[in-house]
Design an enzyme around this catalytic site. Structure first.
Site, PDB file in Angstrom:
ATOM      1  N   ASP A  66      -4.030   1.686  -1.580  1.00 52.40           N
ATOM      2  CA  ASP A  66      -2.972   3.460  -2.524  1.00 52.40           C
ATOM      3  C   ASP A  66      -4.735   4.867  -2.077  1.00 52.40           C
ATOM      4  OD1 ASP A  66      -1.616   1.434  -2.796  1.00 52.40           O
ATOM      5  OD2 ASP A  66      -2.120   1.876  -5.106  1.00 52.40           O
ATOM      6  N   SER A  93       0.707  -0.924   0.349  1.00 52.40           N
ATOM      7  CA  SER A  93       0.106   0.240   0.361  1.00 52.40           C
ATOM      8  C   SER A  93       1.101   1.324   0.175  1.00 52.40           C
ATOM      9  CB  SER A  93      -0.952   0.054   1.203  1.00 52.40           C
ATOM     10  OG  SER A  93      -1.988  -1.098   1.265  1.00 52.40           O
ATOM     11  N   SER A 132      -3.084  -3.040  -3.168  1.00 51.83           N
ATOM     12  CA  SER A 132      -2.491  -2.077  -2.344  1.00 51.83           C
ATOM     13  C   SER A 132      -3.753  -1.047  -2.229  1.00 51.83           C
ATOM     14  CB  SER A 132      -1.354  -1.889  -3.518  1.00 51.83           C
ATOM     15  OG  SER A 132      -0.820  -0.588  -2.611  1.00 51.83           O
TER      16      SER A 132
END
Lengths: 350, 350, 350, 350
Positions: C274, C234, C272
């Site tokens: 984000d 991340s 991930s």
């Protein structure tokens, strides 16, 4: 016509499709009408998602707005219903109304029941602003051009300053239509992702070639005053695939076009209408109800990264292809947009 | 013409504006072109946000999609830039292209610099499907109708089966144009919220009058076969206000139109394009940059509940006004949509 | 400690702030608690938006989800109300609950009226998964660490394998905390944009240094088996600015962090998380209603491109700073994440 | 305990499930921990989507924010990945951190591989603010209560002032937990939709009983000073179904909870966190990749209107059930929230 790979520039490491075009996705065709004479530098490009009746057999679809300074039509219903039911038309900003009307007529002609025994139609028309090279106020695009672009659509198609791309400018160079494709290997077999762009964005000083920031060097060698323009304009990105997906997965995939776009030097400029339209030819949706539950096939999410990489790489390459295949164009008021071809050798010898 | 209040039905407890119309918001005008002959049952309605040059002095705006089975144009840029820069045009679904093109022409005529020294224009055109009463395939709406609707716009305007509302059907009754307004009292003074709807949604059995579920009773007394139709169609809701707001606050307020809509008996049907366009005439935005920072005046969030209630109530009342002011209409194939007027006394005597 | 500029790598052409840190934005401070011993490789980082009472004087805020495989807390209310009213806490994924509870306690201690005469509090806690180097199941982060991180916050702060960044891995190298800033010149004067990242994403083969794809070369010279990991993990990106903006403009600006992220080689991997949190210290919002309308100062949209470029460049540089300032770290099960420092000279001599 | 139907009030015309509870959806269970003593008026409610291993066999899920003044946790990942992988925990606003931490521990205990050989976990915790009756600053909810609520979960469960609902206030009356269900008939067979609410919203004067605005009458007969409170608080709405859907369809369905909410008199007040969490037990998603493509069964969109109506009606009835089953409660500082039971006869004799 030489494409970006012919100059030794290779984006990513994934395998490309046989033609390295969006039409590597089975069933997809593309047609252009190019209007190129004097200050008439515009046109129409049609992308046909499959060769059957699109209204009766819709494709699963999604849209994604990278930056919404744009006048594209049809995204509201794409997002709600997850389908596209018409060809996708690209043109200049002020011709969206004309093309939308023509596309409606086209669909009415193909489907007698629309507006009689069944509902209406959601035309999908996207645009960029070609006013720098084209006399956009003149209204050169007519309804017939939409019909012609659809009729001319085929698997092999030209890139560059053609169709809707005739008058587009990208990174202060001549932009237009570009395409690329990738093969995605999954546990379930191989699939194809194809991208077609209408490129009309970017500021020359920010241009990157395969990630390398060559824009400032380019500014020094290009003579056109267009090189100092701010990033306005737009990009339309059309993603086609035969990957079996749910709408959520499709939306995730097409969002990664923004990765490829950023890697070419875009920062999603304020006045740029950066719009993505994506569809999958797997899991078509019948207009009329069926007697049995639909079976939507879809990949496990753990397989989706390959598609993310594929769409990012294909978008970057499609943009570069739109630049390298476009011929230098002199348009309205003598504005000149040079072809990347003229400078590519200077840039790769860094 | 009698409106819903004239039948003793009062929605909520807030004060209404002087005319109880969207035009109670200073500067807003509305104009209609009504095409009503035989199976031609359609038209155009124009809402003008203010009387100056809309392109040069834009209004702060927001859009909200309640249900996106619709073909409205212009929402992508409204959401990104938070502005409207054209009149708002309402029409039938298949005329969106024509009206969009006409609106572009109108703006080009008003602003010579568009497409020359400054960018393009974002036309806002919304629609409902009037195919039940109107021969929608015939394409009765022409570009001139848009010009006329704009030119005819004024502070006093008709409701009911007029303009874009000529052929609309709502809860199996005759729908169309309706409007209402509310006064919002804040610590900073009084402001006005006005709503105009183009109503074309709803299933008769779900109809509610001031919340009371009278639909099933209505089904028993109305003879029209339309009463059994499922909820398709659409509603366009235009919200105007002079409240000083940021775009975020404006978006929150227009979302509450869905409360008023739900209270009339809508469940936001699958094939209904339920689209909201809102604007504030406070804090206009100049097209060209200014030498000083903008000052956006805005209410404290603690004052916003009154606006929420106002917009919910005005939406509900505007829908009821669209029903009660519409005359019984016989359209395509003899389809008949009856006026609520015919039944209202039966329903209020519950 | 050498930062990426000290190796001659300069991202973009805009001027940087005095410290090239997020704390170049007046009033912002950052504090760390580093837990680094054996398989305990984790911690807490606190970002304080201003030095007054955050609950009573909130900052205007926005959030943006690049990819939502993440467990960050507080974004729902940020999006609705456009404010942040607490410090922003970064930590590991499984400590979000603990840190959230601690942050609530901190706010209760500071504000006796919360839960008594006024409402509650919206804690903002973001996270990345440090399980590769840290025994994340052990729950090393305790409530006190949140209090300490806030208390230790100051204008000068460390980057690299510190605070929440202690156990993070980025592009198969050691990631963690990085920061950078840019000066934005507008017609109205100079403003600052600062970025702080917690980097824990990326696949080594995709790593790009100032855009140049060096990942495959890196894969050949790095010995760690981590280099073959897929892109999960991340990145948390915190954007601070003193630019006068509306919430809509702020959201547009923080979205451009994705440009900088993409240019480092991310494709926003499937697993991930984000997440971007942004705030402006201009136009603070008082918790309690005021007797006069708020004046929100904001730039004309025509000035926003500089901010877009600034935030993209600062994000890219912050990520590179997080890599170059992180020391090689041996964590759980002997997993080793090497510092970019070890390889940077090999990569810049291309 | 008498429910709203026992008073002759019937919402809509669709068939209800056998128990008229969310647990009519096969596999769903609900458990409460009630903390009710003096000024301790709070608790925990757990909804278990199915009885297998939720992490390994996730349910398809969606979330929808009606109004985002709320601190619910987990929605970012639900939206991105379309799954829920934990029980859903409801509690008071300031206990979200504690419950989130407990839920993480619960999942770690159940799944040894989390944080070791596979990634982390996305806890779903939702909340309303019970500070009017409960000493919310005291922190009465402890981690053990989450474990207990999960363990006690079963098909038959109590409604009213129990679990997370112990201290909630709705329309100035005693709110809390309520539930209802509907049978949806499709071409493919019968399915069930169940709703559970945690009700803590609304202003008494706006209360509507089956649509009829009885709030003002109620204000005259209720003595509690709470009746004058503005609409703050919140509502959490959990929707369960066994309908075969894609994530897009599920999201469309759960959005219609706002219709039922509006019909009870809510206008989605400024400080109300109105959050919807929905899941389908059809089409479970395995955590680990599978060797074959997933087959997601889904209804044709033409069948979805029944589900829209069902979820709107069940939401309205669940809210009314939460009111009618809650006992009058005297809480913090002697604040008293009366039960709707005390007044229902006065309101139905209109």
């Amino acid at each position: 016509m030489k494409r970006i790979r012919d100059y030794g520039i290779q984006i990513g490491t994934l395998e490309i499709g046989p033609k390295n075009l969006i039409t590597d996705v089975q069933g997809v065709t593309v047609g252009h009408v190019t209007l190129n004479q004097g200050d008439m530098k515009t046109g129409v490009t049609a992308i046909i998602p499959h060769q059957g009746n699109l209204f009766k057999e819709k494709v699963m679809a999604a849209s994604y707005v990278i930056n919404g300074f744009g006048k594209s039509i049809g995204t509201v219903q794409i997002d709600e219903m997850g389908t596209i039911e018409t060809p996708i038309i690209l043109t200049n900003t002020l011709s969206v109304g004309v093309c939308s009307h023509a596309l409606i007529q086209y669909m009415l002609n193909q489907n007698e029941e629309i507006g009689r025994t069944t509902g209406t139609i959601n035309p999908v028309v996207c645009e960029c602003n070609d006013m720098l090279l084209n006399d956009i106020r003149a209204g050169y695009v007519k309804e017939d051009h939409v019909f012609q672009a659809i009729q001319r659509s085929k698997v092999s198609f030209e890139e560059g300053a053609v169709g809707a791309g005739t008058g587009m400018v990208c990174f202060g160079l001549k932009g237009g239509i570009g395409s690329s494709s990738r093969i995605v290997e999954t546990s379930y077999g191989k699939y194809t992702i194809g991208v077609l762009v209408l490129s009309n964005f970017g500021q020359m000083e920010h241009f990157r070639l395969n990630g390398i920031p060559v824009g400032q060097k380019l500014c020094k060698i290009v003579q056109s005053p267009i090189r100092n323009e701010e990033d306005k304009g737009s990009i339309i990105i059309v993603v086609a695939t035969d990957l079996p997906l749910t709408e959520r997965q499709l939306k995730r995939i097409i969002k990664r076009t923004s990765v490829g776009l950023a890697r070419t030097g875009s920062y999603f400029g304020n006045e740029s209408g950066d719009i993505v339209i994506g569809f999958s030819t797997a899991n078509k949706i019948s207009h009329y109800p069926t007697s049995e539950l639909r079976y939507v096939t879809s990949i496990h999410e753990a397989e989706i990264n390959q598609a993310f990489i594929a769409v990012a790489d294909a978008t970057e390459e499609a943009i570069l292809n739109s630049l390298i295949t476009s011929e230098t164009t002199i348009g309205r008021n003598g504005h000149t947009a040079y072809s990347l071809k003229e400078y590519i050798e200077h840039l790769t010898n860094i």
